[in-house]
Design an enzyme around this catalytic site. Structure first.
Site, mmCIF file in Angstrom:
data_model
loop_
_atom_site.group_PDB
_atom_site.id
_atom_site.type_symbol
_atom_site.label_atom_id
_atom_site.label_comp_id
_atom_site.label_asym_id
_atom_site.label_seq_id
_atom_site.Cartn_x
_atom_site.Cartn_y
_atom_site.Cartn_z
ATOM 1 N N CYS A 92 -12.097 0.692 5.156
ATOM 2 C CA CYS A 92 -11.464 0.852 3.838
ATOM 3 C C CYS A 92 -11.429 -0.485 3.084
ATOM 4 C CB CYS A 92 -10.045 1.396 4.048
ATOM 5 S SG CYS A 92 -9.008 1.310 2.596
ATOM 6 N N ASN A 117 -4.065 7.375 -9.478
ATOM 7 C CA ASN A 117 -5.098 8.400 -9.526
ATOM 8 C C ASN A 117 -5.195 9.016 -8.137
ATOM 9 O OD1 ASN A 117 -5.777 7.696 -12.224
ATOM 10 N ND2 ASN A 117 -7.025 5.991 -11.466
ATOM 11 N N HIS A 130 -2.532 2.131 5.806
ATOM 12 C CA HIS A 130 -3.549 2.962 5.160
ATOM 13 C C HIS A 130 -3.023 4.378 4.967
ATOM 14 C CE1 HIS A 130 -7.572 4.284 3.973
ATOM 15 N NE2 HIS A 130 -7.280 5.391 4.633
ATOM 16 N N HIS A 170 -2.779 3.389 -4.079
ATOM 17 C CA HIS A 170 -2.524 2.183 -4.882
ATOM 18 C C HIS A 170 -1.944 2.576 -6.229
ATOM 19 C CE1 HIS A 170 -6.697 3.465 -5.630
ATOM 20 N NE2 HIS A 170 -6.542 3.008 -6.871
ATOM 21 N N HIS A 210 -1.705 1.259 -10.057
ATOM 22 C CA HIS A 210 -2.163 0.341 -11.106
ATOM 23 C C HIS A 210 -0.955 -0.027 -11.957
ATOM 24 C CE1 HIS A 210 -6.597 1.427 -10.955
ATOM 25 N NE2 HIS A 210 -6.096 2.502 -10.388
ATOM 26 N N HIS A 229 -7.358 4.565 -0.737
ATOM 27 C CA HIS A 229 -6.198 3.906 -0.122
ATOM 28 C C HIS A 229 -5.154 3.890 -1.234
ATOM 29 C CE1 HIS A 229 -4.467 0.403 2.465
ATOM 30 N NE2 HIS A 229 -3.630 0.584 1.448
ATOM 31 N N ASP A 278 -6.642 -6.544 -10.492
ATOM 32 C CA ASP A 278 -7.799 -5.654 -10.500
ATOM 33 C C ASP A 278 -9.044 -6.439 -10.919
ATOM 34 O OD1 ASP A 278 -8.025 -2.257 -10.754
ATOM 35 O OD2 ASP A 278 -9.718 -3.469 -11.463
HETATM 36 P P1 AMP Z 1 -8.984 3.948 -8.642
HETATM 37 O O1 AMP Z 1 -10.207 4.229 -9.480
HETATM 38 O O2 AMP Z 1 -7.709 4.493 -9.185
HETATM 39 O O3 AMP Z 1 -9.235 4.347 -7.202
HETATM 40 O O4 AMP Z 1 -8.779 2.379 -8.696
HETATM 41 C C1 AMP Z 1 -9.533 1.484 -7.930
HETATM 42 C C2 AMP Z 1 -9.431 0.162 -8.631
HETATM 43 O O5 AMP Z 1 -9.820 -0.843 -7.714
HETATM 44 C C3 AMP Z 1 -10.345 0.016 -9.861
HETATM 45 O O6 AMP Z 1 -9.547 -0.279 -11.009
HETATM 46 C C4 AMP Z 1 -11.267 -1.135 -9.487
HETATM 47 O O7 AMP Z 1 -11.566 -1.970 -10.587
HETATM 48 C C5 AMP Z 1 -10.439 -1.868 -8.427
HETATM 49 N N1 AMP Z 1 -11.225 -2.650 -7.477
HETATM 50 C C6 AMP Z 1 -12.330 -2.257 -6.806
HETATM 51 N N2 AMP Z 1 -12.750 -3.241 -5.978
HETATM 52 C C7 AMP Z 1 -11.873 -4.271 -6.144
HETATM 53 C C8 AMP Z 1 -11.764 -5.589 -5.574
HETATM 54 N N3 AMP Z 1 -12.637 -6.036 -4.675
HETATM 55 N N4 AMP Z 1 -10.751 -6.385 -5.991
HETATM 56 C C9 AMP Z 1 -9.867 -5.927 -6.923
HETATM 57 N N5 AMP Z 1 -9.906 -4.711 -7.473
HETATM 58 C C10 AMP Z 1 -10.898 -3.889 -7.101
HETATM 59 ZN ZN ZN Z 2 -6.992 1.419 3.641
#
Ligand code: AMP
Ligand code: ZN
Length: 115
Positions: free
Chosen positions: A7, A88, A49, A101, A103, A99, A33
């Site tokens: 993950c 989301n 996780h 999260h 925003h 995983h 982000d």
């Molecule tokens: P979601 O689309 O709600 O699953 O959000 C995933 C978020 O993770 C997106 O806004 C991506 O821009 C962000 N993201 C993906 N990879 C990374 C990373 N390596 N570091 C920071 N943010 C990331």
């Molecule tokens: Zn995870």
């Protein structure tokens, strides 16, 4: 604590993949982000996780309350008086990282309803 070696966010929490850290404690990790959608855009994730909000149960829901406490604390420290918290859940809602999260977006006018 359950983690998933495949993950992306477990790897970020574990330091295997670098991130721009905002905050960390024993239960959660917050980082900016990589593709910000607002002047301030960071993510708060449980260290454990949990794949998505649909998997929140009576056994793990205290982590969600903790994440929201942390969000309030970080926003106060950053001087963000108004902000939006987004989760989301599932593909159709736009979840790309499986995983849990949250925003946190701030620093610009937001529209409602979301697209
Ligand atoms: P979601 O689309 O709600 O699953 O959000 C995933 C978020 O993770 C997106 O806004 C991506 O821009 C962000 N993201 C993906 N990879 C990374 C990373 N390596 N570091 C920071 N943010 C990331
Ligand atoms: Zn995870």
């Amino acid at each position: 604590m359950h983690t998933d070696p495949n993950c992306l966010f477990c790897k970020i929490v574990g330091g295997e993949i670098p991130s721009n850290k905002v905050y960390e404690d024993e239960l959660c990790y917050a980082f900016y982000d990589i593709e910000p959608q607002a002047p301030v855009h960071f993510l708060v994730v449980p260290k454990e996780h949990i794949c998505c909000a649909a998997k929140i149960t009576a056994d793990n829901s205290s982590i969600v309350a903790h994440c929201f406490e942390v969000i309030a604390k970080i926003c106060a420290e950053l001087g963000c008086e108004s902000y939006r918290v987004v989760n989301n859940c599932g593909d159709q809602a736009g979840q790309t990282v499986k995983h849990l999260h949250f925003h946190v977006l701030s620093g610009r006018d937001m529209t409602w309803p979301p697209g």
